[in-house]
Design an enzyme around this catalytic site. Structure first.
Site, PDB file in Angstrom:
ATOM      1  N   CYS A  45      39.056  39.952  36.443  1.00  0.00           N
ATOM      2  CA  CYS A  45      38.353  38.821  37.055  1.00  0.00           C
ATOM      3  C   CYS A  45      39.169  38.222  38.201  1.00  0.00           C
ATOM      4  O   CYS A  45      40.331  37.865  38.005  1.00  0.00           O
ATOM      5  CB  CYS A  45      38.091  37.761  35.981  1.00  0.00           C
ATOM      6  SG  CYS A  45      37.458  36.199  36.626  1.00  0.00           S
ATOM      7  N   TYR A 176      29.695  37.933  45.958  1.00  0.00           N
ATOM      8  CA  TYR A 176      28.738  37.884  44.850  1.00  0.00           C
ATOM      9  C   TYR A 176      27.338  37.576  45.376  1.00  0.00           C
ATOM     10  O   TYR A 176      26.339  38.084  44.868  1.00  0.00           O
ATOM     11  CB  TYR A 176      29.153  36.834  43.824  1.00  0.00           C
ATOM     12  CG  TYR A 176      30.329  37.236  42.972  1.00  0.00           C
ATOM     13  CD1 TYR A 176      30.140  37.803  41.720  1.00  0.00           C
ATOM     14  CD2 TYR A 176      31.633  37.066  43.423  1.00  0.00           C
ATOM     15  CE1 TYR A 176      31.215  38.194  40.940  1.00  0.00           C
ATOM     16  CE2 TYR A 176      32.715  37.453  42.650  1.00  0.00           C
ATOM     17  CZ  TYR A 176      32.499  38.009  41.407  1.00  0.00           C
ATOM     18  OH  TYR A 176      33.565  38.396  40.637  1.00  0.00           O
TER      19      TYR A 176
END
Length: 334
Positions: A45, A176
């Protein structure tokens, strides 16, 4: 990652985090105390990777333990599947969600990393990733290593905040916004917005070694974790494909400069990064095939950024090698 796609197809991130803070004065009920808390992360992450880097740069390893979740998770939670028996050895739980539910029964939002857990109670304290690293720099100063860098110096905070705001909105979250766009129009807008911002940062870095001032700051940490994932994941998986990072000369040299700095590249696990994105995002990659590339050898090639001057750690010194038990597995780095 807590997010949704709006009716127009635009990806929107849920930014309502648990904002409890661990501070020197303990005003939220959680004072800074050596050994009391556990930082839970996943190397895959980017938001958690920031916390790993800052903890390393500041030398907080002796006072703040760390727990590593595996690279994949299901709809319920991140899991400690890398640990023997699938249970975190300190928290004694199989899922990070257990710590969230201990403090907030029925917690309705996403179970995210990084998170800091209060070990005595087993309850999550915070998952506010942006504030966590700032507090490492400002609230944990009594436990910084000798020679630790000033990642968020008073005199540069307003400029760091300004740069971070754009990098977060346009780049960290921008990739994203491209990858999870639900319509062509939303994707096109996100793509243009992302590369406009990358061009802006490239222009900024053409004549200066670091984003703000002449040393590494919080801004560089936040930008780096997106850049290091760009070619392995974002270029193809998220369709951020105007250019690869390796085709953007200034940003590629800047990224290599940081990667080769102790505390940055030695926290990066390319294998877990690819496993996470290509396996978890089944809606984008339904076959679950994880690509073998790209070739990572270039990360260790000369970058030439020394010619711009700058002092990576200011008046401080580099971080030492990763401590035993926290090293990236052999074959997972560059």
């Amino acid at each position: 990652m807590a997010a949704y796609v709006a009716g127009n197809g635009e990806f929107t991130r849920d930014t309502n985090y648990i904002t409890t803070r661990i501070t020197a004065d303990g005003r939220d009920g959680y004072p800074v105390q050596p050994g009391r808390y556990r930082l839970v992360v996943a190397r895959a992450c980017p938001w958690a990777n920031r916390a790993i880097i800052v903890r390393r740069l500041l030398g907080l390893e002796p006072v703040l333990s760390i727990g590593f979740c595996g690279p994949t998770h299901d709809e319920r939670s991140w899991t400690f599947d890398l640990d023997p028996g699938g249970v975190d050895p300190v928290l004694k739980i199989p899922r990070l969600g257990d710590a969230y539910f201990k403090r907030f029964p029925g917690y309705p939002k996403g179970i995210t990393v990084p998170a800091i857990v209060d070990v005595p109670t087993g309850s999550v304290v915070t998952n506010d990733f942006a504030q966590i690293t700032l507090d490492f720099s400002t609230e944990w100063t009594a436990y910084h290593r000798d020679g630790a860098p000033r990642l968020y110096p008073d005199e540069l905070r307003s400029e760091i905040d300004e740069v971070n705001k754009r990098i977060y909105a346009e780049i960290n979250n921008g990739v994203y916004r491209c990858g999870f766009a639900g319509s062509q129009q939303a994707y096109d807008a996100a793509y243009d917005r992302l590369f406009t911002a990358l061009d802006w940062v490239s222009d900024r870095l053409a004549a200066q070694r670091y984003l703000v001032g002449d040393t590494i700051t919080e801004a560089d940490v936040r930008f780096f974790t997106t850049l290091v994932r760009f070619d392995p994941v974002y270029h193809g998986h998220f369709k951020c494909n105007r250019h690869k990072l390796a085709e953007m000369p200034v940003l590629w040299a800047y990224a290599r400069d940081l990667f080769q700095t102790p505390g940055f590249g030695d926290t990066v696990d390319f294998t877990q990064i690819k496993q996470h994105y290509y396996l978890v995002h089944a809606d984008i990659n339904p076959t679950g095939i994880v690509p073998r590339g790209p070739d990572l050898a270039g990360w260790l090639s000369p970058h030439g950024r020394e010619s711009l001057g700058g002092r990576p750690f200011g008046d401080g010194v580099p971080a030492g090698p990763p401590v035993e038990g926290e090293r990236v597995p052999a074959g997972h780095g560059a």
